[in-house]
Design an enzyme around this catalytic site. Sequence first.
Site, mmCIF file in Angstrom:
data_model
loop_
_atom_site.group_PDB
_atom_site.id
_atom_site.type_symbol
_atom_site.label_atom_id
_atom_site.label_comp_id
_atom_site.label_asym_id
_atom_site.label_seq_id
_atom_site.Cartn_x
_atom_site.Cartn_y
_atom_site.Cartn_z
ATOM 1 N N LYS A 49 11.249 -0.023 -5.430
ATOM 2 C CA LYS A 49 10.730 -0.154 -3.906
ATOM 3 C C LYS A 49 11.054 -1.489 -3.447
ATOM 4 O O LYS A 49 10.264 -2.332 -4.121
ATOM 5 C CB LYS A 49 9.428 0.547 -3.878
HETATM 6 C C1 E4P Z 1 5.359 5.392 1.088
HETATM 7 O O1 E4P Z 1 6.223 5.369 0.151
HETATM 8 C C2 E4P Z 1 4.066 4.715 1.224
HETATM 9 O O2 E4P Z 1 3.333 4.854 -0.163
HETATM 10 C C3 E4P Z 1 3.051 5.479 2.030
HETATM 11 O O3 E4P Z 1 3.823 6.930 2.484
HETATM 12 C C4 E4P Z 1 2.340 4.818 2.914
HETATM 13 O O4 E4P Z 1 1.542 5.708 3.812
HETATM 14 P P1 E4P Z 1 0.281 5.038 4.539
HETATM 15 O O5 E4P Z 1 0.746 4.802 5.937
HETATM 16 O O6 E4P Z 1 -0.598 6.346 4.750
HETATM 17 O O7 E4P Z 1 -0.405 3.978 3.888
#
Ligand code: E4P
Length: 217
Positions: free
Chosen positions: A83
Amino acid sequence: MDFFLDSTDFEEIKRLNQTGIIDGLTTNPSLIYKAKTPFDQLINNLCSEIKGPVSVETVAENSEQMINEGIKISKMAKNIVVKLPMTWEGIKACKQLSEMSIKTNVTLCFSSSQAILAAKAGATYISPFIGRLDDANVDGVQLIREIKLIFSHYNYETKILAASIRTKNHVTQSALAGADVVTIPPKVFSSLVDHNLTDKGLKIFNSDWQKSGQKIL
Ligand code: E4P
């Protein structure tokens, strides 16, 4: 549409994986912080439990270091997806890691132009954050629709991964908008099956079955 879990809660992931319909997993540094488990051990556990793609994020600020981290992370398990943040450094790293056939997920996407950059850099996934857009009073699902339409004009292979999911409706709306994947927090995933009319209907069926005196032979 693939279902990923957005979590590092190993016990919860194991429990929900028993449904047999979890296709992958996403993590981020905040979720890793919550897990309070040594990084290597955590990623090993997650990648052996979930057979599909598991996204693990780099934390460096420049592309060279991101690439080094990405290579290290990619060696931790066969199903790792690296990522990377939606910055120019992240885009540069994405392009190079993609050329090395390392799978990538460009995260923190809040606009269509950002999604185009990730696709141009050969990202495996682009993660539009729909809940955080909604929090900022912008229609998050509309971004998924836009990206879907733009990608349909070209031969981009990048998959749209709807992220920052807060509600059941986000899951439905992501599916309607044509997201390839939706990554769901355990609590929202667990609630997907709920409907009061299902509970009511089941109660009546069970009670009538008891009254019928019938048996399944
Ligand atoms: C995606 O890969 C992220 O980990 C995640 O969806 C972030 O979500 P949040 O806005 O609830 O922290």
